[in-house]
Design a protein around this motif. Structure first.
Motif, PDB file in Angstrom:
ATOM      1  N   LYS A  93    -103.320  46.162  72.523  1.00 47.54           N
ATOM      2  CA  LYS A  93    -104.719  46.497  72.263  1.00 47.54           C
ATOM      3  C   LYS A  93    -105.566  45.263  71.943  1.00 47.54           C
ATOM      4  O   LYS A  93    -106.782  45.371  71.784  1.00 47.54           O
ATOM      5  N   LEU A  94    -104.907  44.111  71.842  1.00 47.10           N
ATOM      6  CA  LEU A  94    -105.620  42.857  71.588  1.00 47.10           C
ATOM      7  C   LEU A  94    -105.674  41.979  72.832  1.00 47.10           C
ATOM      8  O   LEU A  94    -106.045  40.797  72.749  1.00 47.10           O
ATOM      9  N   ALA A  95    -105.292  42.541  73.973  1.00 47.45           N
ATOM     10  CA  ALA A  95    -105.206  41.738  75.198  1.00 47.45           C
ATOM     11  C   ALA A  95    -106.574  41.279  75.688  1.00 47.45           C
ATOM     12  O   ALA A  95    -106.695  40.229  76.327  1.00 47.45           O
ATOM     13  N   TYR A  96    -107.611  42.071  75.411  1.00 44.32           N
ATOM     14  CA  TYR A  96    -108.927  41.783  75.978  1.00 44.32           C
ATOM     15  C   TYR A  96    -109.972  41.579  74.886  1.00 44.32           C
ATOM     16  O   TYR A  96    -109.854  42.094  73.773  1.00 44.32           O
ATOM     17  N   GLY A  97    -110.975  40.827  75.251  1.00 38.87           N
ATOM     18  CA  GLY A  97    -112.112  40.588  74.374  1.00 38.87           C
ATOM     19  C   GLY A  97    -113.295  40.156  75.216  1.00 38.87           C
ATOM     20  O   GLY A  97    -113.227  40.139  76.448  1.00 38.87           O
ATOM     21  N   SER A  98    -114.377  39.791  74.553  1.00 38.84           N
ATOM     22  CA  SER A  98    -115.575  39.401  75.291  1.00 38.84           C
ATOM     23  C   SER A  98    -115.339  38.180  76.168  1.00 38.84           C
ATOM     24  O   SER A  98    -115.955  38.031  77.223  1.00 38.84           O
ATOM     25  N   ASP A  99    -114.423  37.301  75.739  1.00 36.80           N
ATOM     26  CA  ASP A  99    -114.131  36.105  76.527  1.00 36.80           C
ATOM     27  C   ASP A  99    -112.865  36.241  77.364  1.00 36.80           C
ATOM     28  O   ASP A  99    -112.439  35.289  78.016  1.00 36.80           O
TER      29      ASP A  99
END
Length: 265
Positions: A93-99
């Protein structure tokens, strides 16, 4: 010789043992020896500690599932052969972010409300809560609003099927999809779409059994899934043990150029 009589005689308690037993059986003895009578002992305390440990463990697992890694039970064959029915995948669940947005080729789990489903199906609140907790631990099938598919196009991409060679193309580049179910075509339904910014075009690996972006072309959003609806990336197969491995990555999109047009290099 009467051996039985001798055995009985030898097993009789001595006088000192009789006095000791009599003392123990006096007033207050039952309170001391009665199971569960003393505070902090007996069966009551015996089940309280395991129950407390079980509640704490479940709370920790639910916390990990909510914020970090969530087990997800594969409910259908739409992602075969990559994922099989009954597989438990671990979703980062931490694989993606704004960057670090989802990339072409990633296998993602997402909430299809508003794209694949117009609104969640009604359910009993208590049943829904219990089912949600079980699903979060990988003990039940996911909610009907959750889906697992492969990202084929990102915002700005033009995704077309099929070219003269029967292949999917992204931004004009043909894609050889080695992950497809044997014998499947990239798509039996022709399409030519441009993925809206901030959205994804997703498809199953078993195209003959997958209801994916193609099936929602005429609906609001045109079959595209908003990036902010992505729950996470399916990274590991955790169960069954014989299937334990990372979810295979693919280089099928390595030759795809960046999308052309305003806001895209």
């Amino acid at each position: 010789m009467d051996t039985a009589a001798e055995h009985t005689e030898r097993d009789r308690p001595s006088a000192s043992e009789e006095r000791s037993r009599s003392a123990r059986s006096g007033p207050g003895a039952a309170e001391t020896e009665e199971p569960g009578g003393a505070p902090g002992g007996g069966p009551v305390a015996g089940w309280r500690r395991p129950a407390l440990i079980g509640v704490v463990c479940a709370a920790v697992l639910l916390g990990v599932s909510h914020f970090l890694v969530q087990p997800f039970q594969i409910p259908s064959g739409s992602m075969q052969p990559t994922l099989r029915v009954g597989d438990r995948v671990l979703v980062d669940k931490l694989a993606y972010g704004s960057d670090a947005p989802p990339r072409r080729g990633d296998v993602v789990v997402f909430d299809g409300t508003g794209s694949f489903l117009r609104e969640p199906p009604p359910e009993n609140p208590v049943t829904g809560l219990l089912h949600g907790a079980a699903a979060a631990l990988g003990l039940a099938e996911p909610a009907e609003t959750d889906f697992v598919k492969r990202v084929v196009g990102v915002g700005g991409d033009r995704v077309t099927c099929c070219d003269g060679g029967g292949r999917l193309t992204v931004n004009g580049a043909p894609v050889t999809e080695g992950y497809l179910f044997p014998g499947d075509q990239p798509s039996r339904v022709p399409f030519d779409i441009v993925v809206p910014d901030g959205s994804l075009w997703v498809m199953g690996d078993h195209r003959g059994q997958s209801r994916d972006s193609r099936d929602h072309l005429g609906e609001p959003g045109g079959g595209a899934v908003p990036v902010d609806k992505v729950i996470g990336r399916a990274k590991w197969i955790g169960w069954p043990l014989g299937r334990w491995s990372s979810v295979p990555s693919t280089d099928a999109f390595a030759g795809v150029p960046d999308p052309a047009g305003p806001g895209h290099g």
